[in-house]
Design a protein around this motif. Structure first.
Motif, PDB file in Angstrom:
ATOM      1  N   HIS A 221       3.119  -1.902   0.420  1.00 51.97           N
ATOM      2  CA  HIS A 221       4.157  -1.827   1.771  1.00 51.97           C
ATOM      3  C   HIS A 221       3.944  -0.882   2.955  1.00 51.97           C
ATOM      4  O   HIS A 221       4.358  -1.027   3.734  1.00 51.97           O
ATOM      5  CB  HIS A 221       5.538  -1.356   0.921  1.00 51.97           C
ATOM      6  CG  HIS A 221       6.175  -2.721   0.125  1.00 51.97           C
ATOM      7  ND1 HIS A 221       6.373  -4.038   0.581  1.00 51.97           N
ATOM      8  CD2 HIS A 221       5.976  -2.629  -1.315  1.00 51.97           C
ATOM      9  CE1 HIS A 221       6.713  -4.798  -0.353  1.00 51.97           C
ATOM     10  NE2 HIS A 221       6.840  -4.066  -1.669  1.00 51.97           N
ATOM     11  N   VAL A 222       3.126  -0.002   2.588  1.00 50.48           N
ATOM     12  CA  VAL A 222       2.662   0.916   3.694  1.00 50.48           C
ATOM     13  C   VAL A 222       1.832   0.247   4.503  1.00 50.48           C
ATOM     14  O   VAL A 222       1.752   0.358   5.708  1.00 50.48           O
ATOM     15  CB  VAL A 222       1.951   2.083   3.051  1.00 50.48           C
ATOM     16  CG1 VAL A 222       1.692   3.194   4.203  1.00 50.48           C
ATOM     17  CG2 VAL A 222       2.975   3.077   2.073  1.00 50.48           C
ATOM     18  N   ILE A 223       0.826  -0.422   4.131  1.00 46.06           N
ATOM     19  CA  ILE A 223      -0.079  -1.291   4.870  1.00 46.06           C
ATOM     20  C   ILE A 223       0.879  -2.302   5.812  1.00 46.06           C
ATOM     21  O   ILE A 223       0.452  -2.233   6.856  1.00 46.06           O
ATOM     22  CB  ILE A 223      -1.117  -1.905   4.044  1.00 46.06           C
ATOM     23  CG1 ILE A 223      -2.069  -1.054   3.260  1.00 46.06           C
ATOM     24  CG2 ILE A 223      -1.718  -3.183   4.868  1.00 46.06           C
ATOM     25  CD1 ILE A 223      -3.000  -1.581   2.397  1.00 46.06           C
ATOM     26  N   VAL A 256      -5.186  -6.004   4.489  1.00 48.66           N
ATOM     27  CA  VAL A 256      -5.694  -5.154   5.646  1.00 48.66           C
ATOM     28  C   VAL A 256      -6.337  -6.311   6.716  1.00 48.66           C
ATOM     29  O   VAL A 256      -5.967  -6.468   7.619  1.00 48.66           O
ATOM     30  CB  VAL A 256      -6.689  -4.316   5.481  1.00 48.66           C
ATOM     31  CG1 VAL A 256      -7.270  -3.636   6.734  1.00 48.66           C
ATOM     32  CG2 VAL A 256      -6.246  -2.994   4.728  1.00 48.66           C
ATOM     33  N   GLY A 257      -7.272  -7.081   6.044  1.00 51.30           N
ATOM     34  CA  GLY A 257      -7.710  -8.101   6.730  1.00 51.30           C
ATOM     35  C   GLY A 257      -7.000  -9.312   7.541  1.00 51.30           C
ATOM     36  O   GLY A 257      -6.762  -9.766   8.729  1.00 51.30           O
ATOM     37  N   ASN A 258      -5.989  -9.499   6.781  1.00 50.50           N
ATOM     38  CA  ASN A 258      -5.126 -10.568   7.134  1.00 50.50           C
ATOM     39  C   ASN A 258      -4.113 -10.154   8.409  1.00 50.50           C
ATOM     40  O   ASN A 258      -3.599 -10.836   9.068  1.00 50.50           O
ATOM     41  CB  ASN A 258      -4.073 -11.121   6.057  1.00 50.50           C
ATOM     42  CG  ASN A 258      -4.767 -11.975   5.111  1.00 50.50           C
ATOM     43  OD1 ASN A 258      -5.895 -12.375   5.437  1.00 50.50           O
ATOM     44  ND2 ASN A 258      -4.197 -11.996   3.741  1.00 50.50           N
ATOM     45  N   LEU A 259      -3.819  -8.915   8.253  1.00 51.04           N
ATOM     46  CA  LEU A 259      -3.243  -8.230   9.410  1.00 51.04           C
ATOM     47  C   LEU A 259      -3.842  -7.434  10.528  1.00 51.04           C
ATOM     48  O   LEU A 259      -3.340  -6.930  11.517  1.00 51.04           O
ATOM     49  CB  LEU A 259      -2.204  -7.070   8.717  1.00 51.04           C
ATOM     50  CG  LEU A 259      -1.073  -7.205   7.704  1.00 51.04           C
ATOM     51  CD1 LEU A 259      -0.381  -6.131   6.955  1.00 51.04           C
ATOM     52  CD2 LEU A 259       0.022  -8.230   8.466  1.00 51.04           C
ATOM     53  N   GLY A 260      -5.142  -7.782  10.482  1.00 51.59           N
ATOM     54  CA  GLY A 260      -6.110  -7.237  11.227  1.00 51.59           C
ATOM     55  C   GLY A 260      -6.070  -5.751  11.529  1.00 51.59           C
ATOM     56  O   GLY A 260      -6.083  -5.179  12.768  1.00 51.59           O
ATOM     57  N   LEU A 261      -6.050  -4.988  10.453  1.00 47.18           N
ATOM     58  CA  LEU A 261      -5.956  -3.298  10.288  1.00 47.18           C
ATOM     59  C   LEU A 261      -7.224  -2.901   9.958  1.00 47.18           C
ATOM     60  O   LEU A 261      -7.133  -1.729   9.469  1.00 47.18           O
ATOM     61  CB  LEU A 261      -4.850  -3.129   9.349  1.00 47.18           C
ATOM     62  CG  LEU A 261      -3.385  -3.561   9.775  1.00 47.18           C
ATOM     63  CD1 LEU A 261      -2.273  -3.387   8.717  1.00 47.18           C
ATOM     64  CD2 LEU A 261      -2.925  -2.789  11.033  1.00 47.18           C
ATOM     65  N   ASP A 263      -9.167  -1.319  11.516  1.00 54.36           N
ATOM     66  CA  ASP A 263      -9.711  -0.251  12.305  1.00 54.36           C
ATOM     67  C   ASP A 263      -8.833   0.822  11.772  1.00 54.36           C
ATOM     68  O   ASP A 263      -8.973   2.083  12.238  1.00 54.36           O
ATOM     69  CB  ASP A 263      -9.726  -0.301  13.626  1.00 54.36           C
ATOM     70  CG  ASP A 263     -10.947  -1.464  14.027  1.00 54.36           C
ATOM     71  OD1 ASP A 263     -11.755  -1.297  13.375  1.00 54.36           O
ATOM     72  OD2 ASP A 263     -11.020  -1.932  15.293  1.00 54.36           O
ATOM     73  N   SER A 264      -7.548   0.650  10.842  1.00 54.93           N
ATOM     74  CA  SER A 264      -6.493   1.431  11.078  1.00 54.93           C
ATOM     75  C   SER A 264      -6.151   1.764   9.532  1.00 54.93           C
ATOM     76  O   SER A 264      -5.516   2.743   9.284  1.00 54.93           O
ATOM     77  CB  SER A 264      -5.115   0.911  11.526  1.00 54.93           C
ATOM     78  OG  SER A 264      -5.362   0.441  12.998  1.00 54.93           O
ATOM     79  N   VAL A 265      -6.886   1.202   8.592  1.00 50.92           N
ATOM     80  CA  VAL A 265      -6.453   1.512   7.252  1.00 50.92           C
ATOM     81  C   VAL A 265      -8.056   1.952   6.532  1.00 50.92           C
ATOM     82  O   VAL A 265      -9.012   0.987   6.805  1.00 50.92           O
ATOM     83  CB  VAL A 265      -5.963   0.448   6.362  1.00 50.92           C
ATOM     84  CG1 VAL A 265      -5.969   0.668   5.051  1.00 50.92           C
ATOM     85  CG2 VAL A 265      -4.565  -0.099   6.680  1.00 50.92           C
ATOM     86  N   VAL A 266      -8.030   2.820   5.915  1.00 51.87           N
ATOM     87  CA  VAL A 266      -9.559   3.473   5.501  1.00 51.87           C
ATOM     88  C   VAL A 266      -9.347   3.633   3.829  1.00 51.87           C
ATOM     89  O   VAL A 266      -8.481   4.247   3.471  1.00 51.87           O
ATOM     90  CB  VAL A 266      -9.704   5.013   6.017  1.00 51.87           C
ATOM     91  CG1 VAL A 266     -11.027   5.436   5.600  1.00 51.87           C
ATOM     92  CG2 VAL A 266      -9.763   4.903   7.553  1.00 51.87           C
ATOM     93  N   PHE A 267     -10.045   3.235   3.169  1.00 50.55           N
ATOM     94  CA  PHE A 267     -10.215   3.536   1.769  1.00 50.55           C
ATOM     95  C   PHE A 267     -11.182   4.496   1.430  1.00 50.55           C
ATOM     96  O   PHE A 267     -12.335   4.433   1.484  1.00 50.55           O
ATOM     97  CB  PHE A 267     -10.636   2.086   1.119  1.00 50.55           C
ATOM     98  CG  PHE A 267      -9.393   1.002   1.271  1.00 50.55           C
ATOM     99  CD1 PHE A 267      -8.652   0.762   0.165  1.00 50.55           C
ATOM    100  CD2 PHE A 267      -9.542   0.124   2.239  1.00 50.55           C
ATOM    101  CE1 PHE A 267      -7.561  -0.057   0.363  1.00 50.55           C
ATOM    102  CE2 PHE A 267      -8.705  -0.703   2.355  1.00 50.55           C
ATOM    103  CZ  PHE A 267      -7.653  -1.132   1.414  1.00 50.55           C
ATOM    104  N   GLY A 268     -10.643   5.629   0.998  1.00 49.45           N
ATOM    105  CA  GLY A 268     -11.742   6.841   0.579  1.00 49.45           C
ATOM    106  C   GLY A 268     -12.101   6.928  -0.719  1.00 49.45           C
ATOM    107  O   GLY A 268     -13.006   7.831  -0.807  1.00 49.45           O
ATOM    108  N   GLY A 269     -11.722   6.221  -1.684  1.00 48.28           N
ATOM    109  CA  GLY A 269     -12.124   6.190  -2.925  1.00 48.28           C
ATOM    110  C   GLY A 269     -11.775   7.420  -3.619  1.00 48.28           C
ATOM    111  O   GLY A 269     -10.774   8.226  -3.526  1.00 48.28           O
TER     112      GLY A 269
END
Length: 389
Positions: A221-223, A256-261, A263-269
């Motif tokens: 939901h944050v994405i 993230v891909g479907n919303l074109g994000l 460059d804005s969402v980072v998975f830091g692990g």
């Protein structure tokens, strides 16, 4: 320690303990060391883990840790714990009190404790009592809690849920919240080199979730709220840190891909312990939109990461569900939102990103609240008085 109170010998039973473990392990470590610092004789009985180190639990640890060995914990867990308890008590180390960090641990230790006439308290966190259970598990829960002289709930929500399930035990329930070490979690400058590893530039607004990546935590939901957040605060980055469900992670990446994000969402692990404080200080707003998954009984019992972020003087945004209202004072240390309402999530996050003075004020008030009432020292005092007064 309050003057006039005799120091006690306390044994803590826990499946999780640093350097391995999550929130339950943090609770055990924080309480053990705070009680020890107040002059009590504290020992920790835990399992030897095959998936990590089994030596000293951390730097400068002054609490003895006894580790129970076993080859097949999945199959023989109860037997190993029973044997470990019998060996410990048989050695002559008879505590004044046993604190079990979960009710299954209390169940394993009860026969030995009752024979030795050692009182036992048990901690309930949330998911351990709200999750779906078989009929036999529910019988085991009722039997175990009914034979413990105190039940420690980490939030008002947990107390209320347990009281509704077992009303005859309501007078035994003591609410003691989770705590935080404000020396480990403290405000500091943004580590630009760390941010650069994830493509975060020095002036990029950063929204952070640092938690297990599972559906209950509400990353999805944050994405979905990010497009609206980006309109309020361009160049914002949503940094997701932690390990979790591979299927849920894959779902988040597709979203993230479907919303074109991209460059804005980072998975830091996974974040190493020594870097956690720096990651908190990298963000401008901490958000964890935890929701209750009713069909699975999956809910947030408290949400200790809100306090950790507050201790770093970060304002927080959390889902108005489960025990989260105990962790966040709405409008004072952050905001509570409908965890499934992406517009409300975006508006509160955007408000904080767009008003640095407001964000700084809520962050300061959050740390002040932690220092006043949520350090492990103050939490352990509340626990002691609730158990021994």
């Amino acid at each position: 320690m309050t003057a006039g109170h005799r120091h006690k010998h306390i044994l803590i039973l826990t499946d999780e303990y640093p350097p391995i473990g999550g929130g339950v392990g943090q609770w055990a470590y924080g309480i053990a060391h705070a009680l020890s610092a107040q002059g009590h004789g504290v020992e920790v009985l835990t399992r030897e883990r095959e998936d990590g180190p089994s030596g000293d639990p951390g730097p400068a640890s002054d609490v003895p840790v006894i580790r129970i060995r076993g080859r097949d914990w999945k199959r023989y867990r109860s037997w190993y714990w029973h044997r470990g308890m019998r060996k410990h008590v048989g050695s002559g180390r008879i505590p004044d009190l046993i604190i079990a960090t979960t009710w299954p641990r209390a169940r394993s230790a009860l026969p030995v404790a009752r024979r030795a006439r050692i009182p036992m308290a048990v901690v309930v966190h949330g998911l351990d009592i709200t999750r779906r259970m078989s009929f036999l598990e529910r019988l085991g829960l009722r039997y175990t809690l009914g034979r413990c002289f105190r039940i420690v709930a980490v939030s008002e929500f947990t107390r209320d849920r347990l009281g509704a399930m077992l009303p005859d035990l309501e007078d035994r329930i003591l609410v003691v919240p989770n705590g935080v070490d404000p020396t480990r979690f403290s405000p500091g400058p943004r580590d630009h080199a760390l941010g650069g590893q994830w493509g975060i530039r020095p002036r990029d607004p950063v929204v952070l979730t640092l938690a297990r990546v599972i559906r209950r935590k509400g990353h999805d939901h944050v994405i979905r709220a990010m497009p609206r957040i980006l309109r309020a605060a361009p160049r914002s980055k949503y940094l997701i840190c932690g390990l979790g469900s591979e299927s849920y992670l894959a779902e988040l990446r597709r979203l993230v891909g479907n919303l074109g994000l991209e460059d804005s969402v980072v998975f830091g692990g996974f974040i190493e312990t020594e870097r956690v404080n720096s990651v908190y200080n990298l963000c401008d707003v901490y958000v964890m939109a935890s929701r209750e998954i009713v069909e699975a009984g999956d809910t947030e019992g408290f949400g200790i990461t809100y306090l950790e972020a507050n201790a770093c003087q970060k304002p927080v945004v959390g889902g108005r569900t489960g025990g989260v209202p105990d962790a966040i004072v709405d409008g004072q240390t952050g905001y509570l939102v409908d965890p499934t309402d992406t517009v409300e999530i975006a508006d509160k996050v955007g408000l904080l990103l767009g008003d640095p003075e407001l964000a700084a004020r809520l962050g300061r008030q959050g740390r002040d609240r932690v220092l006043r009432a949520y350090t492990w020292s103050s939490v352990s005092e509340r626990l002691y008085h609730g158990l021994f007064s």
